[in-house]
Design a protein around this motif. Structure first.
Motif, PDB file in Angstrom:
ATOM      1  N   GLU A   1      17.429  41.252  92.513  1.00 53.21           N
ATOM      2  CA  GLU A   1      16.206  41.425  93.193  1.00 53.21           C
ATOM      3  C   GLU A   1      15.165  42.088  92.096  1.00 53.21           C
ATOM      4  O   GLU A   1      14.076  41.563  92.265  1.00 53.21           O
ATOM      5  N   GLN A   2      15.762  42.797  91.263  1.00 57.79           N
ATOM      6  CA  GLN A   2      14.658  43.103  90.290  1.00 57.79           C
ATOM      7  C   GLN A   2      14.095  41.880  89.407  1.00 57.79           C
ATOM      8  O   GLN A   2      13.111  41.940  88.930  1.00 57.79           O
ATOM      9  N   GLU A   3      15.034  40.968  89.015  1.00 57.56           N
ATOM     10  CA  GLU A   3      14.522  39.869  88.080  1.00 57.56           C
ATOM     11  C   GLU A   3      13.851  38.734  89.061  1.00 57.56           C
ATOM     12  O   GLU A   3      13.408  37.942  88.504  1.00 57.56           O
TER      13      GLU A   3
ATOM     14  N   ALA B   1      22.315  47.059 102.691  1.00 56.83           N
ATOM     15  CA  ALA B   1      21.245  47.475 101.918  1.00 56.83           C
ATOM     16  C   ALA B   1      20.017  46.538 102.126  1.00 56.83           C
ATOM     17  O   ALA B   1      20.345  45.587 102.846  1.00 56.83           O
ATOM     18  N   SER B   2      18.907  47.066 101.957  1.00 58.04           N
ATOM     19  CA  SER B   2      17.613  45.999 101.890  1.00 58.04           C
ATOM     20  C   SER B   2      17.815  45.204 100.632  1.00 58.04           C
ATOM     21  O   SER B   2      17.154  45.468  99.684  1.00 58.04           O
ATOM     22  N   LEU B   3      18.365  44.056 100.780  1.00 58.80           N
ATOM     23  CA  LEU B   3      18.439  42.888  99.884  1.00 58.80           C
ATOM     24  C   LEU B   3      17.648  41.642 100.127  1.00 58.80           C
ATOM     25  O   LEU B   3      18.610  40.428 100.559  1.00 58.80           O
TER      26      LEU B   3
ATOM     27  N   SER C   1      25.135  46.514  92.638  1.00 61.42           N
ATOM     28  CA  SER C   1      24.325  46.507  91.621  1.00 61.42           C
ATOM     29  C   SER C   1      24.111  45.345  91.103  1.00 61.42           C
ATOM     30  O   SER C   1      22.671  45.301  90.624  1.00 61.42           O
ATOM     31  N   CYS C   2      24.734  44.242  91.119  1.00 62.32           N
ATOM     32  CA  CYS C   2      24.368  43.154  90.557  1.00 62.32           C
ATOM     33  C   CYS C   2      23.329  42.338  91.616  1.00 62.32           C
ATOM     34  O   CYS C   2      22.503  41.640  91.110  1.00 62.32           O
ATOM     35  N   ALA C   3      23.544  42.579  92.872  1.00 66.14           N
ATOM     36  CA  ALA C   3      22.397  42.035  93.799  1.00 66.14           C
ATOM     37  C   ALA C   3      21.162  42.766  93.688  1.00 66.14           C
ATOM     38  O   ALA C   3      20.357  42.215  93.771  1.00 66.14           O
ATOM     39  N   ARG C   4      21.270  44.079  93.301  1.00 65.42           N
ATOM     40  CA  ARG C   4      20.036  44.767  92.932  1.00 65.42           C
ATOM     41  C   ARG C   4      19.226  44.180  91.801  1.00 65.42           C
ATOM     42  O   ARG C   4      18.068  44.025  91.484  1.00 65.42           O
ATOM     43  N   ILE C   5      20.178  43.702  90.623  1.00 64.95           N
ATOM     44  CA  ILE C   5      19.681  43.168  89.666  1.00 64.95           C
ATOM     45  C   ILE C   5      18.965  41.837  89.622  1.00 64.95           C
ATOM     46  O   ILE C   5      17.848  41.740  89.153  1.00 64.95           O
TER      47      ILE C   5
ATOM     48  N   VAL D   1      19.835  35.600  83.661  1.00 64.62           N
ATOM     49  CA  VAL D   1      18.513  35.414  83.922  1.00 64.62           C
ATOM     50  C   VAL D   1      17.557  35.488  82.872  1.00 64.62           C
ATOM     51  O   VAL D   1      16.793  34.514  82.445  1.00 64.62           O
ATOM     52  N   ALA D   2      17.674  36.412  81.649  1.00 67.92           N
ATOM     53  CA  ALA D   2      16.802  36.635  80.730  1.00 67.92           C
ATOM     54  C   ALA D   2      17.103  35.750  79.585  1.00 67.92           C
ATOM     55  O   ALA D   2      16.131  35.219  79.115  1.00 67.92           O
TER      56      ALA D   2
END
Length: 377
Positions: free
Chosen positions: A123-125, A142-144, A117-121, A98-99
């Motif tokens: 979401e964050q990005e 999870a809420s994703l 953990s990658c799914a949460r990343i 992403v970055a």
């Protein structure tokens, strides 16, 4: 993290990441308005073959779309970073994609990187996490809101296996599962499925994920009483258990969930894998009995792809993605496009995100290893 793994991880992060695609993400493609996909998967290590197979199907479909002018003039570009099957590297790769590479979506994450953990990343990005190759229940619980799953859950798999066993008359079905959160979720689904199927005689035994000493599990799951064993472990543990249980006199059936890498299991125990039933999340790819697989066989011949379950899954995941993107080519609107996309009907295989379901497909099919160590239905 162990010191040796930490040093290796630092070398990977500091060095040049492996890229698997002729359509690598570039600043030029971003300026041209292309749709940029990023993937973290094992390009090296035991699961590299599965990554190669999946990507053959996915990249061939994306190339065909690009060759026809893309979607509303926008082409697809995809870059894969090697994680060698390490979850820690997958997390680093997700952030880099992403970055540093400007990915609009993380697509087809494989192995250890197809994780919560990658799914949460993602979401964050603020990007999508699309079609990870996993049946992990954690991703479904999870809420994703930016995660869109294609394949069924491990819970769906174990329910179908128990239903199949009950249909053919098994009275005793047992489960061998990994001693982790995912394993205990599978165990709970197994016990519920047995109760629903009125299979009163069943037992569940856990194994440490990296422990291949299966003697205690063999002793607890008596070969004289078990009729069928469901395997929900790694290929190494499953292979050791099959050999030990057969040697102890078991003549019943083995069912392997998708937690077991079929290719690696067959390579590890060869002839002992004959007769093992493997759960598959896509239809049998070598038959023309369904329109979806008939189309895939024609497509594979045209693009010089070796048809198999993984290449079919990659092809289907890419078709689903492009089907959704046809609704909008604006990256900011992709989430809404997924949420409101009409079903994709492919002839014997349907992809649709319906209310209350986190996966677009709940398709489960069994394939069996024959004496030539090939899959048959």
């Amino acid at each position: 993290m162990r010191p040796d793994r930490r040093r290796a991880l630092q070398r990977l992060v500091g060095g040049c990441m492996a890229v698997a695609s002729s359509n690598a993400l570039t600043a030029e493609s971003a300026l041209a308005g292309d749709i940029l996909l990023g993937q973290s998967a094992p390009l090296t290590g035991p699961l590299a073959k599965t990554t190669t197979q999946f990507n053959q199907g996915a990249l061939a479909w994306l190339k065909q779309v690009n060759d026809r002018g893309g979607i509303k003039g926008r082409a697809f570009r995809m870059q894969t970073l090697d994680d060698s099957g390490w979850a820690e590297q997958g997390e680093v790769n997700a952030k880099l994609l992403v970055a540093e590479h400007g990915a609009h979506a993380l697509f087809g994450f494989m192995g250890a990187s197809a994780c919560l953990s990658c799914a949460r990343i993602a979401e964050q990005e603020g990007v999508l996490f699309v079609a990870p190759v996993t049946g992990s229940s954690a991703l479904r619980e999870a809420s994703l809101p930016s995660t869109f799953l294609m394949r069924p859950s491990h819970d769906d798999e174990v329910r179908q296996v128990v239903k199949h066993g009950a249909t053919i008359g098994y009275k005793r079905i047992d489960l061998l599962f990994d001693y982790n959160a995912q394993g205990f979720s599978i165990r709970n689904s197994f016990e519920e499925a047995c109760q629903h199927a009125n299979i009163l005689r069943h037992r569940s035994v856990s194994m440490a994920r990296l422990d291949d000493d299966v003697r205690q599990a063999v002793a607890r799951l008596s070969p004289s009483k078990s009729e069928a064993i469901i395997l929900a472990c790694s290929h190494a543990v499953s292979g050791a258990f099959i050999e030990a249980f057969r040697a102890a006199g078991f003549g019943g059936a083995f069912y392997a969930l998708s937690t077991v890498d079929a290719n690696r299991l067959v390579e590890t125990i060869t002839s002992q894998a004959v007769g093992v039933h493997f759960v598959q999340a896509v239809p049998y790819p070598w038959s023309k009995s369904r329109r979806v697989t008939a189309d895939f066989l024609t497509f594979s011949q045209r693009h010089a792809i070796q048809p198999d379950f993984a290449s079919l899954e990659g092809y289907l995941a890419a078709r689903w993605l492009t089907h959704v993107v046809e609704r909008t080519t604006k990256p900011a609107e992709l989430k809404l496009a997924f949420q409101g996309a009409p079903p994709l009907e492919l002839g014997g295989f349907r992809l649709a995100l319906e209310p209350g379901l986190r996966s677009a497909s709940r398709f489960v099919e069994l394939a069996t290893i024959n004496r030539e160590l090939r899959f048959i239905r």
